[in-house]
Design an enzyme around this catalytic site. Sequence first.
Site, PDB file in Angstrom:
ATOM      1  N   ARG A 162      -8.321  -7.322  -3.165  1.00 32.78           N
ATOM      2  CA  ARG A 162      -7.667  -6.417  -4.126  1.00 32.78           C
ATOM      3  C   ARG A 162      -6.172  -6.741  -4.214  1.00 32.78           C
ATOM      4  O   ARG A 162      -5.603  -6.806  -5.312  1.00 32.78           O
ATOM      5  CB  ARG A 162      -7.899  -4.974  -3.686  1.00 32.78           C
ATOM      6  CG  ARG A 162      -7.220  -3.906  -4.546  1.00 32.78           C
ATOM      7  CD  ARG A 162      -7.713  -2.536  -4.106  1.00 32.78           C
ATOM      8  NE  ARG A 162      -6.910  -1.437  -4.625  1.00 32.78           N
ATOM      9  CZ  ARG A 162      -7.067  -0.899  -5.835  1.00 32.78           C
ATOM     10  NH1 ARG A 162      -7.966  -1.393  -6.661  1.00 32.78           N
ATOM     11  NH2 ARG A 162      -6.319   0.112  -6.220  1.00 32.78           N
TER      12      ARG A 162
ATOM     13  N   HIS B 143      -4.165   3.015  -9.796  1.00 34.34           N
ATOM     14  CA  HIS B 143      -3.223   3.816  -9.033  1.00 34.34           C
ATOM     15  C   HIS B 143      -2.759   4.998  -9.880  1.00 34.34           C
ATOM     16  O   HIS B 143      -2.480   4.844 -11.073  1.00 34.34           O
ATOM     17  CB  HIS B 143      -2.004   2.981  -8.629  1.00 34.34           C
ATOM     18  CG  HIS B 143      -2.292   1.998  -7.545  1.00 34.34           C
ATOM     19  ND1 HIS B 143      -1.450   0.952  -7.233  1.00 34.34           N
ATOM     20  CD2 HIS B 143      -3.338   1.887  -6.689  1.00 34.34           C
ATOM     21  CE1 HIS B 143      -1.953   0.251  -6.236  1.00 34.34           C
ATOM     22  NE2 HIS B 143      -3.098   0.803  -5.888  1.00 34.34           N
TER      23      HIS B 143
ATOM     24  N   ARG C 259     -11.721  -1.698  -5.745  1.00 37.52           N
ATOM     25  CA  ARG C 259     -11.848  -1.254  -4.360  1.00 37.52           C
ATOM     26  C   ARG C 259     -13.260  -1.537  -3.866  1.00 37.52           C
ATOM     27  O   ARG C 259     -14.206  -1.645  -4.653  1.00 37.52           O
ATOM     28  CB  ARG C 259     -11.559   0.244  -4.243  1.00 37.52           C
ATOM     29  CG  ARG C 259     -10.162   0.653  -4.667  1.00 37.52           C
ATOM     30  CD  ARG C 259      -9.999   2.164  -4.530  1.00 37.52           C
ATOM     31  NE  ARG C 259      -8.654   2.620  -4.891  1.00 37.52           N
ATOM     32  CZ  ARG C 259      -8.292   3.010  -6.106  1.00 37.52           C
ATOM     33  NH1 ARG C 259      -9.181   3.010  -7.092  1.00 37.52           N
ATOM     34  NH2 ARG C 259      -7.054   3.401  -6.358  1.00 37.52           N
TER      35      ARG C 259
ATOM     36  N   TYR D 267       3.698  -4.505  -3.804  1.00 39.43           N
ATOM     37  CA  TYR D 267       3.499  -5.881  -4.257  1.00 39.43           C
ATOM     38  C   TYR D 267       4.823  -6.546  -4.618  1.00 39.43           C
ATOM     39  O   TYR D 267       4.976  -7.756  -4.482  1.00 39.43           O
ATOM     40  CB  TYR D 267       2.542  -5.904  -5.445  1.00 39.43           C
ATOM     41  CG  TYR D 267       1.195  -5.317  -5.105  1.00 39.43           C
ATOM     42  CD1 TYR D 267       0.365  -5.944  -4.184  1.00 39.43           C
ATOM     43  CD2 TYR D 267       0.769  -4.111  -5.651  1.00 39.43           C
ATOM     44  CE1 TYR D 267      -0.859  -5.396  -3.831  1.00 39.43           C
ATOM     45  CE2 TYR D 267      -0.445  -3.554  -5.303  1.00 39.43           C
ATOM     46  CZ  TYR D 267      -1.262  -4.203  -4.396  1.00 39.43           C
ATOM     47  OH  TYR D 267      -2.465  -3.655  -4.035  1.00 39.43           O
TER      48      TYR D 267
ATOM     49  N   LYS E  94     -10.797   6.452  -7.433  1.00 41.24           N
ATOM     50  CA  LYS E  94     -10.306   7.633  -6.727  1.00 41.24           C
ATOM     51  C   LYS E  94      -9.961   8.729  -7.715  1.00 41.24           C
ATOM     52  O   LYS E  94      -9.483   8.465  -8.814  1.00 41.24           O
ATOM     53  CB  LYS E  94      -9.064   7.264  -5.910  1.00 41.24           C
ATOM     54  CG  LYS E  94      -9.352   6.555  -4.598  1.00 41.24           C
ATOM     55  CD  LYS E  94      -8.081   6.387  -3.800  1.00 41.24           C
ATOM     56  CE  LYS E  94      -8.368   5.768  -2.431  1.00 41.24           C
ATOM     57  NZ  LYS E  94      -7.109   5.614  -1.645  1.00 41.24           N
TER      58      LYS E  94
ATOM     59  N   HIS F 179     -10.180  -5.462   0.994  1.00 41.52           N
ATOM     60  CA  HIS F 179      -8.945  -4.951   0.397  1.00 41.52           C
ATOM     61  C   HIS F 179      -7.928  -6.078   0.208  1.00 41.52           C
ATOM     62  O   HIS F 179      -7.060  -5.982  -0.668  1.00 41.52           O
ATOM     63  CB  HIS F 179      -8.352  -3.844   1.260  1.00 41.52           C
ATOM     64  CG  HIS F 179      -7.615  -2.809   0.469  1.00 41.52           C
ATOM     65  ND1 HIS F 179      -8.251  -1.895  -0.351  1.00 41.52           N
ATOM     66  CD2 HIS F 179      -6.281  -2.555   0.338  1.00 41.52           C
ATOM     67  CE1 HIS F 179      -7.345  -1.124  -0.936  1.00 41.52           C
ATOM     68  NE2 HIS F 179      -6.144  -1.503  -0.534  1.00 41.52           N
TER      69      HIS F 179
END
Length: 329
Positions: free
Chosen positions: A259, A282, A159, A291, A184, A256
């Site tokens: 990414r 994730h 990220r 995706y 995150k 992004h």
Amino acid sequence: MNALAAELQTYFSVFARSQRDLSEHTICAYRDTWRMLIMFLAARTGTRTEHIDFNHIDSDNVASFLTYLEHERGNTVSTRNARLCAIRAVLAHAMPGHLEHAETISRVLAIPPKRHPKPMLEYLSTEESDVLIAAPNRAGWTGRRDHALLVLAIQTGLRISELCSLTCNDIHLGTGAAVTCTGKGRRKRATPLTSTTATVMTAYLRERATRPGDALFCGPHGKQLSRDALEHRLQAHVATAAASCTSLADKHVTMHTLRHTAAMNLLAEGVDISVIALWLGHQRTQSTDAYLHADMTVKQAAIDRTRPPNTQPGRYRPEPGILAWLAAL
């Protein structure tokens, strides 16, 4: 100081940091939301900002604020929902201590996030990635830094916040080359580096060691680059690359997007979607399902697996004489 002001100070000074351990980025986003909400309510009700209290934070006023964000400030639905989340987080914490406002707060907490269509994610093809990586002018330090940044971003899928916060000590070269980061939710992960990326980073780190600071991708004074700086540098290189790769001119390329490109490259190589979720940091594999929707080769492979037996593979081709074919039915 009224009850709302005291609750905001408690939430941002104590609860958000000491008990929730929210990131600085999340705290700033929540803070900005409440600043905008208080100024909006002051203008809407004709009340001084320091006098805005819980009785002003009702469902009608909050709904009007959310509409204002979308139609007057031009915020996306995603941003609107994020602002609502910030409002609800503070009110949910405040409600046990302010039961006299429980009904009003409950109505605000019941406001649902707004549904919206999610666009197909955009990513770069192999050719577009190669042209973009080659775009920085490596005759100078800035170009060599940007080249290393693009190589690392497209290969690892970090990220933008993770790229900004990297230090030189986060790159581990040699056997099992990898980059470590904190993403995150304070989740730490290590992402392996390919031999090509490791070679580029080795040369870059050798030159980076002659400059001050410990930020991996630094500015002129050795301090880490901001998110805006990274996006600005990317747009300059996209413009350069679009001159020789016209398909880039039709795409909205952000950090992004790089990414997404890393994830699609892994998917094209047959990597399982659960592994890609771990690679990207994730928390749930559902976040990675987008995706699968974007990759037409995966869908085509699914179609190929469902064709009837004794059928030649390939797409349907109509008979040359359609009238004769219809007559033979």
